[in-house]
Write an enzyme that holds these catalytic residues in place. Structure first.
Site, short mmCIF file in Angstrom:
data_model
loop_
_atom_site.label_atom_id
_atom_site.label_comp_id
_atom_site.label_asym_id
_atom_site.label_seq_id
_atom_site.Cartn_x
_atom_site.Cartn_y
_atom_site.Cartn_z
N HIS A 17 0.42 -0.97 0.06
CA HIS A 17 0.01 -0.14 0.33
C HIS A 17 0.81 1.37 -0.43
CE1 HIS A 17 -1.90 -3.07 2.21
NE2 HIS A 17 -2.90 -2.91 1.29
N ARG A 37 -5.18 17.03 -0.96
CA ARG A 37 -4.69 18.16 0.41
C ARG A 37 -3.18 17.84 0.46
NH1 ARG A 37 -10.33 17.52 3.73
NH2 ARG A 37 -11.40 18.76 2.73
N ARG A 56 -2.78 2.95 -5.90
CA ARG A 56 -4.16 3.59 -4.95
C ARG A 56 -4.45 4.91 -5.51
NH1 ARG A 56 -6.90 -1.24 -2.18
NH2 ARG A 56 -5.82 -3.30 -3.27
N GLY A 102 -7.46 16.58 9.39
CA GLY A 102 -8.61 16.61 8.54
C GLY A 102 -10.10 17.84 8.95
N THR A 103 -11.11 17.05 8.41
CA THR A 103 -12.76 18.23 8.38
C THR A 103 -13.46 17.51 9.93
OG1 THR A 103 -13.36 17.15 6.50
CG2 THR A 103 -12.36 19.40 6.67
N MET A 196 -14.26 10.22 10.81
CA MET A 196 -14.20 9.08 10.61
C MET A 196 -12.61 8.64 11.38
SD MET A 196 -16.17 8.89 7.36
CE MET A 196 -16.78 7.05 7.39
N ASP A 221 -21.54 22.97 11.15
CA ASP A 221 -21.59 22.44 12.63
C ASP A 221 -23.18 22.12 12.40
OD1 ASP A 221 -23.38 23.29 14.86
OD2 ASP A 221 -22.89 25.72 14.38
#
Length: 246
Positions: A17, A37, A56, A102-103, A196, A221
């Site tokens: 990977h 990003r 990938r 991350g978000t 996640m 929000d």
């Protein structure tokens, strides 16, 4: 299948990977979910950045920030994807610290859109901990040194942030068939936001006895049902904070 640590793993690179060869991954890795990003960060913030893996389409770059080596690469979405990359970084490439950038969507009223959330601990609805053979429930946490340094940087630079527990789900918040009852239940227990991958990262760090911190930017929000774009202006404070830890 339970994970097994094997000291010989560190010599088995490249992996299925990750195309990077031994020595091409820095001791500290910044891990956004989106490989695009990662490329943006490499181009805008690092010097001498070179592509070291793109298996990938999951691009990874190694360069320098303020003269110190750093790698930034994508992890994909969710624990299933991120867990593979994180495990190999810690156990095959000898990485000492992974900083997720991350978000997230916030659960608590008053959390500003665009503010950073430093995840102190992570809860989950996943069965991710099953692989460790635990007779209970793991509550993985951030590395305190990284968390303290990130908070110190944010204060000095007057960047909005909160620190506290987050909820990492196998389900994208907008697509959960159970609807609002899910996030509201976690919000009542004090979780600041949902992503996640944080639970996966902190679990892998605990298993490998390495360092980890999840820095999340609040782009939606849930309490007000509104969001902002995940653009360069929004994400730059998070990237700068993460790079200050290198």
């Amino acid at each position: 299948m339970a994970l097994v640590k094997n000291n010989s793993n560190k010599d088995k690179t490249p992996t299925p990977h990750n195309a990077a060869k031994k020595g091409q991954i820095a001791p500290t890795v910044l891990l956004p979910g989106d490989p695009e990003r990662a490329e943006w960060i490499a181009k805008e913030f690092l010097t001498g950045a070179k592509l070291v893996t793109d298996i990938r389409g999951m691009k990874g770059f190694t360069g320098k920030f303020n003269g110190k080596p750093v790698t930034v690469m994508g992890s994909g979405m969710g624990a299933g994807s991120a867990g593979i990359y994180i495990y190999e970084l810690y156990n095959y490439y000898g990485v000492e610290a992974v900083v997720r950038i991350g978000t997230c969507c916030s659960f608590q009223k008053g959390t500003k859109l665009g503010a950073m959330i430093f995840a102190m601990t992570a809860s989950t609805d996943s069965n991710y901990e099953y692989q460790y053979g635990l007779r209970g429930h793991l509550s993985p946490a951030a590395d305190f040194g990284l968390l303290e340094a990130a908070a110190d940087y944010a204060r000095k630079n007057k960047l909005a942030f909160e620190a506290g527990p987050v909820f990492s789900s196998d389900f994208y918040s907008a697509y959960n068939a159970l609807g609002d009852q899910v996030w509201k239940s976690w919000a009542k227990m004090g979780c600041l936001a949902q992503d996640m991958e944080t639970y996966c990262l902190y679990s892998q760090a605990a298993f490998a006895k390495k360092k980890a911190l999840s820095i999340l930017t609040n782009v939606y929000d849930k309490t007000a049902d509104k969001g902002i774009a995940s653009d360069a202006k929004t994400l730059t404070p998070m990237v700068q904070t993460a790079l200050s830890l290198v």
